[in-house]
Scaffold this active site. Structure first.
Site, PDB file in Angstrom:
ATOM      1  N   LYS A 220      -3.198   0.533   8.676  1.00  7.56           N
ATOM      2  CA  LYS A 220      -3.523  -0.497   7.683  1.00  7.56           C
ATOM      3  C   LYS A 220      -2.275  -1.294   7.355  1.00  7.56           C
ATOM      4  CE  LYS A 220      -6.102   0.979   4.194  1.00  7.56           C
ATOM      5  NZ  LYS A 220      -6.556   1.825   3.072  1.00  7.56           N
TER       6      LYS A 220
ATOM      7  N   ARG B  41      -7.086  -8.206  -8.905  1.00  7.16           N
ATOM      8  CA  ARG B  41      -7.803  -9.466  -9.107  1.00  7.16           C
ATOM      9  C   ARG B  41      -9.266  -9.161  -9.373  1.00  7.16           C
ATOM     10  NH1 ARG B  41     -10.437  -9.220  -4.266  1.00  7.16           N
ATOM     11  NH2 ARG B  41      -9.266  -8.486  -2.469  1.00  7.16           N
TER      12      ARG B  41
ATOM     13  N   HIS C 225     -17.214   4.046   0.705  1.00  2.44           N
ATOM     14  CA  HIS C 225     -16.240   3.197   0.028  1.00  2.44           C
ATOM     15  C   HIS C 225     -16.790   2.927  -1.373  1.00  2.44           C
ATOM     16  CE1 HIS C 225     -13.412  -0.511   0.275  1.00  2.44           C
ATOM     17  NE2 HIS C 225     -13.720  -0.273  -0.981  1.00  2.44           N
TER      18      HIS C 225
ATOM     19  N   LYS D 110       0.811  -1.214   0.000  1.00  2.00           N
ATOM     20  CA  LYS D 110       0.000   0.000   0.000  1.00  2.00           C
ATOM     21  C   LYS D 110       0.846   1.266   0.000  1.00  2.00           C
ATOM     22  CE  LYS D 110      -4.202  -1.870   2.093  1.00  2.00           C
ATOM     23  NZ  LYS D 110      -3.825  -3.273   2.097  1.00  2.00           N
TER      24      LYS D 110
END
Length: 665
Positions: A158, A296, A208, A116
């Protein structure tokens, strides 16, 4: 096009990929673990190869064995699905070295987006908006604390190599940061083998929203619009929908173009999802910031298929075979609205703890199997009588609906969930119905705090009520006895008497409380039921399809009742509940309360103990951490006391209900 592919996954996504391959006349090879010997995805493929033990590290993560299976069966390509090896650049590189096509992006793109922190730096150079935060390589706890203090609380920790909500913690104040960081790093190292983290400003009232992108080997890129995935528990998605409510055409284009820019920056190929955190401002304005890219196919891809009429797995296969994208951006359109509900084996009223067991009843609504715009679609990899084990994710199925409008899709989803009957373990089906009915969701007032905000109407709810639950359980018992009786009048168990009325007592456990009931068999064959203060005639009947008709307390209901181990599971259009019959003789001497012990709330692995024998503890204090179905769960002290004994050591696998440690008052 490929003649044969190996599907390096399990469950519903393996079945999903196999279905498209079959339609395209491509042969498929399944792989399976000990736990999945009789699984649906094994049956869905043309061939199947055993990999090893039940734990993922002993089977689905053994990529050397997967490559051997592909070579042995003559497969030309490997589809990784999602999870497991789908975002492992080492595996993607090994596929290429073995002469196999990895049906996904190139290893360089997986590597660039897999961490990230590095991906944030890359996106900044590409002009993609970022949330303020720290994405550096230095990972000392003191430095991370200083960076969090600089950014300003609340912050979000995170796992840099993470995904799916694992290794993620929100921290509201500085004094909580160190403990949250340690927990985050521990979960990250267990899930991803990397404890590096990044820290970001925790956006208030965030949504989100993610963009589905596709690229091919010819330099073409498109975005297939957005999905709103704001409804989450434990940072994992519960409901997903497309398109995102309230999205303007201008913002849709801006986010789509930013997502394509992100894909171009890493020379992406295949299906990918660029996830954005969207800040909602007063007046309805929204800002969006890049979160991460999932390299993915996503769990929620069916809602995109529903609104576009496209089969994204087919697109993956065609792109991996070297073909150009099947459509240009100008040819893509949105049709109607789609919503996906993730049906999971878990107990929402007990912190969403995962559940395991046998699917004693698995009854689902009639659905289409098309990947195009059907009204109702179910993606699953289970069947009645199958097992939900502790080794894998808790998701049982995905239920996807499509309608001309969001309101129509909502109504169809609620009706379909009402027909989803599962017995054998706790599930979130009724919780999902509750979410749909909240003002926040029904009125599209969406953000990632929706579940917490609506807590009062979502948890510990009883949709049917005690009188109806008792009436349904009694009706089921009486009808079963009548149906099982022989011709001999002495076989009758319906309380018939030559003279007068018979009274039959019942006792039930309903939500942890004991309730008594009386059923009177009147001389004319009628029934009269009393449940507490509620009493009246009970009229019952069995319908041809096995449903039970119950008329009591002035209302008639058509219900489905399934009995397992003395518990009646009752399903109706307005909701579902369960009630357990109490055998008074069996429980007559059972008066000693159990205390002073702590047991595992689910099967899993002991990660750590925060105490040792002799320690004094306070009510609510963290005592131990368990891991099950890829998530950590903290065991807290139910009361003040002293630790007498720890019965396991970190790393031990324990069964549900196993005593972990003993406390003395």
């Amino acid at each position: 096009m490929f003649k044969k592919i190996l599907i390096a996954n399990r469950g519903e996504i393996a079945c999903r990929v196999a279905a498209t391959a079959r339609r395209m006349a491509i042969q498929t090879v399944a792989v399976y673990s000990d736990a999945d010997t009789h699984a649906n995805h094994v049956r869905a493929c043309d061939e199947a190869i055993h990999l090893g033990g039940s734990a993922p590290k002993d089977s689905y993560l053994r990529w050397e064995k997967i490559l051997e299976a592909a070579k042995a069966t003559g497969a030309q390509a490997i589809h990784p699905g999602y999870g497991f090896l789908s975002e492992n650049e080492e595996f993607a590189r090994a596929c290429a070295d073995a002469g196999l096509v990895f049906i996904g992006p190139p290893p360089s793109a997986i590597q660039a987006m897999g961490l990230k922190a590095e991906s944030k730096q890359l996106m900044e150079k590409a002009g993609v908006p970022l949330v303020p935060g720290y994405h550096g390589s230095e990972q000392g706890p003191q430095l991370l604390q200083r960076e969090a203090d600089r950014i300003g609380y609340p912050v979000l920790i995170k796992a840099s190599a993470g995904g799916g909500g694992k290794g993620m913690r929100a921290v509201d104040k500085a004094e909580d940061f160190a403990a949250a960081l340690a927990s985050c790093q521990r979960e990250a190292i267990n899930s991803f083998g990397d404890d590096a983290v990044l820290i970001e400003k925790y956006v208030q009232r965030p949504r989100h929203i993610e963009i589905q992108v596709f690229g091919d080997t010819h330099g073409n890129y498109v975005y297939l619009f957005e999905r709103d995935c704001s409804v989450q528990r434990r940072h994992q998605k519960v409901l997903e929908e497309a398109p995102a409510p309230g999205m303007s055409e201008t913002m849709r284009q801006q986010m789509g173009e930013a997502a394509v820019a992100a894909a171009r920056a890493v020379k992406y190929v295949g299906a990918g999802t660029v996830e954005f955190i969207v800040e909602q401002r007063e007046g309805g304005d929204m800002n969006f910031f890049f979160m991460e890219m999932n390299t993915r196919l996503q769990v929620e891809h069916p809602v995109t298929e529903a609104i576009t009429g496209l089969d994204l797995v087919e697109w993956q296969l065609r792109v991996a075979a070297g073909e150009p994208l099947p459509a240009k951006q100008s040819e893509l359109q949105i049709h109607g609205h789609a919503i996906e509900a993730r049906i999971c084996a878990e107990n929402p009223d007990n912190g969403f703890l995962p559940a395991t067991g046998t699917l004693a009843v698995y009854r689902k609504p009639l659905a289409h199997t098309s990947f195009q715009r059907s009204h109702l679609r179910i993606d699953d990899g289970v069947r009645e009588g199958g097992q939900i084990s502790p080794f894998y994710d808790s998701m049982i199925a995905k239920l996807i609906v499509h309608g001309a409008t969001r309101a129509e899709a909502l109504a169809r989803l609620d009706a379909a969930l009402a027909q989803m009957h599962i017995v054998g373990m706790a599930t979130n089906v009724q919780f999902l119905r509750g979410v749909l009915r909240t003002e926040s969701f029904s009125q599209a007032k969406l953000d990632t705090a929706l579940i917490e905000r609506e807590r009062a109407v979502l948890f510990n709810q009883e949709p049917l009520g005690l009188p109806l639950a008792v009436a349904a359980a009694v009706a089921h018992t009486v009808l079963q006895e009548a149906e099982g009786a022989g011709r001999d009048p002495f076989d009758r168990r319906d309380g018939w008497r030559a003279l007068g009325a018979a009274v039959r007592p019942f006792a039930f456990d309903f939500h942890g409380e004991t309730h008594a009931a009386q059923l009177r068999y009147l001389h004319d064959g009628a029934l009269y039921l009393q449940v507490g203060e509620v009493a009246g005639p009970l009229v019952i009947g069995r319908l041809p399809d096995g449903e039970t008709e119950v008329e009591f307390n002035g209302r008639r209901h058509t219900l489905r009742v399934d009995e397992l181990g003395g518990t009646a599971y009752i399903f109706g259009t307005q909701g579902a509940t369960r009630i357990t019959a109490i055998d008074r003789l069996a429980h007559a001497g059972d008066t000693q309360a159990e205390g002073g012990r702590l047991t595992a709330p689910m099967p899993g692995k002991v990660v750590s103990f925060a105490v040792k024998a002799g320690d004094k503890v306070s009510r609510g204090q963290a005592l131990a951490v368990m891991e099950a179905m890829k998530m950590e769960h903290t065991i807290a002290a139910p009361a003040d006391g002293t630790v007498e004994e720890l019965l396991y050591v970190p790393g031990d696998q324990v069964a549900e209900g196993a005593e972990l440690l003993r406390l003395a008052a």
